[in-house]
Design a protein around this motif. Structure first.
Motif, PDB file in Angstrom:
ATOM      1  N   LYS A 229      47.720  29.461  42.890  1.00 22.10           N
ATOM      2  CA  LYS A 229      46.455  29.278  42.522  1.00 22.10           C
ATOM      3  C   LYS A 229      46.273  27.555  42.720  1.00 22.10           C
ATOM      4  CE  LYS A 229      42.317  28.881  40.429  1.00 22.10           C
ATOM      5  NZ  LYS A 229      41.180  29.223  41.394  1.00 22.10           N
TER       6      LYS A 229
ATOM      7  N   TYR B 250      46.244  26.526  46.442  1.00 24.12           N
ATOM      8  CA  TYR B 250      45.157  26.996  47.077  1.00 24.12           C
ATOM      9  C   TYR B 250      43.787  26.043  46.707  1.00 24.12           C
ATOM     10  CZ  TYR B 250      40.902  29.722  48.252  1.00 24.12           C
ATOM     11  OH  TYR B 250      39.706  30.109  48.902  1.00 24.12           O
TER      12      TYR B 250
ATOM     13  N   THR C 166      42.025  23.529  49.685  1.00 25.03           N
ATOM     14  CA  THR C 166      40.472  23.749  49.945  1.00 25.03           C
ATOM     15  C   THR C 166      39.863  22.751  49.417  1.00 25.03           C
ATOM     16  OG1 THR C 166      40.386  25.242  48.022  1.00 25.03           O
ATOM     17  CG2 THR C 166      40.932  26.571  50.156  1.00 25.03           C
TER      18      THR C 166
ATOM     19  N   VAL D 277      46.566  30.631  52.341  1.00 24.71           N
ATOM     20  CA  VAL D 277      45.250  30.281  52.300  1.00 24.71           C
ATOM     21  C   VAL D 277      44.489  31.325  53.069  1.00 24.71           C
ATOM     22  CG1 VAL D 277      43.425  28.627  52.854  1.00 24.71           C
ATOM     23  CG2 VAL D 277      45.526  27.895  51.486  1.00 24.71           C
TER      24      VAL D 277
ATOM     25  N   TRP E  98      48.341  34.966  42.671  1.00 27.98           N
ATOM     26  CA  TRP E  98      47.900  33.759  42.357  1.00 27.98           C
ATOM     27  C   TRP E  98      48.845  32.977  41.357  1.00 27.98           C
ATOM     28  CZ3 TRP E  98      43.953  31.500  44.666  1.00 27.98           C
ATOM     29  CH2 TRP E  98      42.883  32.268  44.958  1.00 27.98           C
TER      30      TRP E  98
END
Length: 360
Positions: free
Chosen positions: A12, A15, A19, A85, A125
């Motif tokens: 998590k 990611y 991003t 991802v 996650w």
């Protein structure tokens, strides 16, 4: 002394940072995405069954003095991060044929992230990835050296990728710029594997050498390595060489049709055509319809020709056989490059049927 801090980071957190653009891949030394879909699926499978994945190497490159936001580089592990991802964002499914654990295939086969159960999503996650955090490194050159060392074997990193990981500068930038020309993709001259392994950039770098030094022996990586070093900071003829090569590309496009594209897609033939076009442009020889016709005729004969017993009086077979030998092995040897250049030049100017055997 470079310091290393070992810790873990949840998917998590990884990611979110990736991003958000604060965990990045520095393309000035990193290679392109190399993993195929099977590689990606097997990484996700490893995470789903709770096994350990290799460590990521991260480096905090810079911190915004106003916001305190740190930009972190992925020194090693971009393939893993991209795969995670992309799976979370639904870009691929877990194809049954790529899964390796028979006992879990039924649970995950052909599913995308959104199709997993709530528990399975939470497991992804919350999965912990090991991280080696590099610190007390104050320049990117040291990081490039570390990346190179982490990928030192030929299995992991090709020669062109090694150059990309350890070099930048004017020569490198021109090779990359040329490789992005639409001509290559429009004619499918480099496949996905070529592009991932940077063979398109390597070929364009060879064209720069052709523009600068003419036809040379290129059986080792030394000429390219030297050019990357010699023209890293000072490259006065960069724009001239670029214009020249773009002109070659425009000229080569005239030779491409349904009957010839298969021939030109072979890298040795592609290079040969550039050598001849260079000769034509330097000698102000216009590429006429007759020259195009001579080329198309030669390609048809070449593709139809099979290694046969050659009659000493059969000029066409001798020419075809000699040319084929020059592309069968040692294609980057100066001698074989010159044989192909001389034959192709005469074929285009005279037509294969009009060549005197004494000229071969």
């Amino acid at each position: 002394m470079i310091s290393k801090n070992f810790h873990i980071v949840k998917v998590k957190d990884l990611y979110d940072k990736f991003t958000a653009g604060v965990l990045v891949v520095d393309e000035s030394y990193q290679r392109r995405k190399v993993w195929n879909e099977t590689d990606k699926i097997r990484l996700i499978e490893t995470i789903l069954i709770g096994y350990i994945v290799p460590s990521l190497y991260l480096w905090d490159a810079e911190t915004n003095p106003t916001t305190g936001q740190t930009i972190t580089h992925i020194v090693d592990g971009q393939q893993r991060v991209n795969a995670i991802v992309e799976f979370i964002e639904g870009e691929f499914s877990l194809l049954k044929s790529s899964l390796t654990q028979p006992d879990i295939t039924g649970s995950y086969a052909n599913k995308k992230f959104d199709e997993l159960t709530k528990e399975e999503k939470v497991n992804i996650w919350s999965y912990n990835i090991p991280v080696v955090q590099l610190s007390e490194v104050d320049n990117v050159e040291t990081i490039k050296s570390i990346f190179y060392r982490l990928n030192l074997t030929d299995y992991n990193l090709r020669a062109q990728e090694k150059r990309h990981s350890t070099s930048n500068g004017l020569f490198a930038e021109l090779a990359i710029e040329l490789s992005e020309n639409e001509f290559w993709s429009n004619n499918n001259l480099f496949n996905a594997g070529d592009i991932k392994r940077m063979k398109d950039i390597e070929f364009c770098a060879s064209l720069i050498l052709l523009a600068r030094d003419g036809i040379i022996n290129q059986t080792t990586q030394r000429p390219l390595n030297n050019a990357y070093d010699d023209y890293k900071d000072v490259y006065k003829e960069r724009d001239t060489d670029k214009i020249r090569i773009l002109s070659w590309i425009d000229s080569l496009d005239k030779f491409i049709n349904d009957k010839t594209i298969g021939f030109i897609q072979k890298k040795s033939q592609l290079y040969t055509m550039f050598t001849v076009i260079d000769h034509f442009e330097r000698n102000e020889i216009e590429i006429s319809d007759n020259i195009i016709s001579n080329f198309t005729e030669f390609v048809k004969m070449y593709l139809d020709y099979r290694n046969e017993e050659v009659d000493n009086n059969d000029t066409i077979k001798i020419i075809l056989n000699t040319y084929k030998l020059a592309v069968s092995e040692g294609i980057n040897k100066l001698q074989n490059r010159m044989i192909r250049f001389n034959i192709m030049k005469k074929v285009l100017l005279q037509g294969i049927s009009n060549i005197d055997i004494k000229d071969i």
